[in-house]
Design a protein around this motif. Sequence first.
Motif, PDB file in Angstrom:
ATOM      1  N   SER A 155     -37.841 -11.125  12.726  1.00  0.00           N
ATOM      2  CA  SER A 155     -38.814 -10.153  12.844  1.00  0.00           C
ATOM      3  C   SER A 155     -37.717  -8.900  12.364  1.00  0.00           C
ATOM      4  O   SER A 155     -38.499  -8.113  11.492  1.00  0.00           O
ATOM      5  CB  SER A 155     -39.270  -9.810  14.185  1.00  0.00           C
ATOM      6  N   ALA A 156     -36.863  -8.410  12.927  1.00  0.00           N
ATOM      7  CA  ALA A 156     -35.895  -7.049  12.417  1.00  0.00           C
ATOM      8  C   ALA A 156     -35.766  -7.302  11.028  1.00  0.00           C
ATOM      9  O   ALA A 156     -35.713  -6.263  10.157  1.00  0.00           O
ATOM     10  CB  ALA A 156     -34.815  -6.970  13.379  1.00  0.00           C
ATOM     11  N   VAL A 157     -35.079  -8.386  10.416  1.00  0.00           N
ATOM     12  CA  VAL A 157     -34.437  -8.395   9.295  1.00  0.00           C
ATOM     13  C   VAL A 157     -35.720  -8.258   8.167  1.00  0.00           C
ATOM     14  O   VAL A 157     -35.601  -7.678   7.250  1.00  0.00           O
ATOM     15  CB  VAL A 157     -33.889  -9.817   8.858  1.00  0.00           C
ATOM     16  N   ALA A 158     -36.865  -8.821   8.573  1.00  0.00           N
ATOM     17  CA  ALA A 158     -38.174  -8.895   7.653  1.00  0.00           C
ATOM     18  C   ALA A 158     -38.951  -7.834   7.652  1.00  0.00           C
ATOM     19  O   ALA A 158     -39.870  -7.647   7.044  1.00  0.00           O
ATOM     20  CB  ALA A 158     -39.078 -10.169   8.067  1.00  0.00           C
ATOM     21  N   TRP A 164     -38.326  -0.967  12.507  1.00  0.00           N
ATOM     22  CA  TRP A 164     -37.696  -1.341  13.685  1.00  0.00           C
ATOM     23  C   TRP A 164     -38.353  -2.727  14.486  1.00  0.00           C
ATOM     24  O   TRP A 164     -39.280  -3.084  13.902  1.00  0.00           O
ATOM     25  CB  TRP A 164     -38.150  -0.414  14.885  1.00  0.00           C
ATOM     26  N   ALA A 165     -37.525  -3.216  15.198  1.00  0.00           N
ATOM     27  CA  ALA A 165     -38.155  -4.520  15.887  1.00  0.00           C
ATOM     28  C   ALA A 165     -38.026  -4.362  17.371  1.00  0.00           C
ATOM     29  O   ALA A 165     -37.001  -3.752  17.718  1.00  0.00           O
ATOM     30  CB  ALA A 165     -37.514  -5.779  15.493  1.00  0.00           C
ATOM     31  N   LEU A 177     -43.993  -9.319  23.919  1.00  0.00           N
ATOM     32  CA  LEU A 177     -44.298  -9.349  22.639  1.00  0.00           C
ATOM     33  C   LEU A 177     -43.033  -9.163  21.738  1.00  0.00           C
ATOM     34  O   LEU A 177     -42.298  -7.995  22.306  1.00  0.00           O
ATOM     35  CB  LEU A 177     -45.497  -8.505  22.353  1.00  0.00           C
ATOM     36  N   ILE A 178     -42.947  -9.507  20.704  1.00  0.00           N
ATOM     37  CA  ILE A 178     -42.044  -8.897  19.552  1.00  0.00           C
ATOM     38  C   ILE A 178     -42.821  -8.342  18.671  1.00  0.00           C
ATOM     39  O   ILE A 178     -43.768  -8.899  18.031  1.00  0.00           O
ATOM     40  CB  ILE A 178     -41.220  -9.982  19.100  1.00  0.00           C
ATOM     41  N   LEU A 179     -42.791  -6.760  18.534  1.00  0.00           N
ATOM     42  CA  LEU A 179     -43.299  -6.206  17.287  1.00  0.00           C
ATOM     43  C   LEU A 179     -42.358  -5.763  16.320  1.00  0.00           C
ATOM     44  O   LEU A 179     -41.347  -5.389  16.527  1.00  0.00           O
ATOM     45  CB  LEU A 179     -44.164  -5.157  17.935  1.00  0.00           C
ATOM     46  N   GLN A 180     -42.857  -5.823  14.989  1.00  0.00           N
ATOM     47  CA  GLN A 180     -42.287  -5.054  13.919  1.00  0.00           C
ATOM     48  C   GLN A 180     -43.069  -3.564  13.799  1.00  0.00           C
ATOM     49  O   GLN A 180     -44.343  -3.485  14.148  1.00  0.00           O
ATOM     50  CB  GLN A 180     -42.601  -5.596  12.668  1.00  0.00           C
ATOM     51  N   VAL A 197     -35.137  -2.033  21.700  1.00  0.00           N
ATOM     52  CA  VAL A 197     -35.321  -1.840  20.136  1.00  0.00           C
ATOM     53  C   VAL A 197     -34.359  -1.711  19.439  1.00  0.00           C
ATOM     54  O   VAL A 197     -33.329  -1.325  19.762  1.00  0.00           O
ATOM     55  CB  VAL A 197     -36.367  -0.543  20.165  1.00  0.00           C
ATOM     56  N   ILE A 198     -34.513  -2.342  18.049  1.00  0.00           N
ATOM     57  CA  ILE A 198     -33.232  -2.226  17.269  1.00  0.00           C
ATOM     58  C   ILE A 198     -33.934  -1.560  15.971  1.00  0.00           C
ATOM     59  O   ILE A 198     -35.126  -1.666  15.278  1.00  0.00           O
ATOM     60  CB  ILE A 198     -32.962  -3.385  16.595  1.00  0.00           C
TER      61      ILE A 198
END
Length: 242
Positions: A155-158, A164-165, A177-180, A197-198
């Motif tokens: 998710s982060a890479v994309a 952010w992810a 949940l994972i959010l972009q 968060v990243i």
Amino acid sequence: MELNRREFLETAGVLTAVTTIGSALPIFGATGKENLFTNPTEHKLPELPYAFDAFDKFIDAKTIELHYTKHHQAYVNGLNKAQAEIEIALGKQDFSLIDYWLKKLAFHGAGHFLHSLYWNSMSPNGGGEPKGKLLDKINMDFGSFDKFKKMFSASAVAVEGSGWALLAYQPSTKKLLILQIENHQKLTTWDVIPLMVIDVWEHAYYLKYQNKRGDYVNNWFNIVNWDTAEKNYLSHPTKDNK
Ligand code: MN3
């Protein structure tokens, strides 16, 4: 019965959640005042909980220094400016530029919040796997820590462009949940408690990693502050984590 916004948020448990996370993370200048714009808070850069070179192996000191003192500071300044302009508009009852300033408020406000959470999502003693109730929940909702890590990394890479992810907890579904997030404020859903968060804007990694966002994301897992992420998760007690 028609609820006003505050009553609605209290009923939905959202206000409690936001207040709680605000106190769990001493990061965001929440006022607790009834009217943000007639009693504006001056937001300040939060203290960085470690030295610029704390993560030298994974994120170089110059990147942390510029990121914190220049980029994050600019969002704090932008948020204060937007609040001041909105207050002026309210005083004059001239809302001809209100859409412009509300966009600025969302962009800089979200930027300030996410950077504050980002600094607390990393620790010189971080890395490894989460423990305790957060690990249980990750296993329950993602199948395993490894599956979670793969999905979070992907998710982060994309993220398209700058963004952010985020790992978040959604009280209404009792799910992680994972959010972009694009920029700082787009693609979000509102009813979640941010846990960690990243930052994948290029300014977060370009000096050391250039275009290799995947390497940065991979290395970032060596410094994730799982203790804080779990604290944020437990700050909103539910039958899952009590
Ligand atoms: Mn940033």
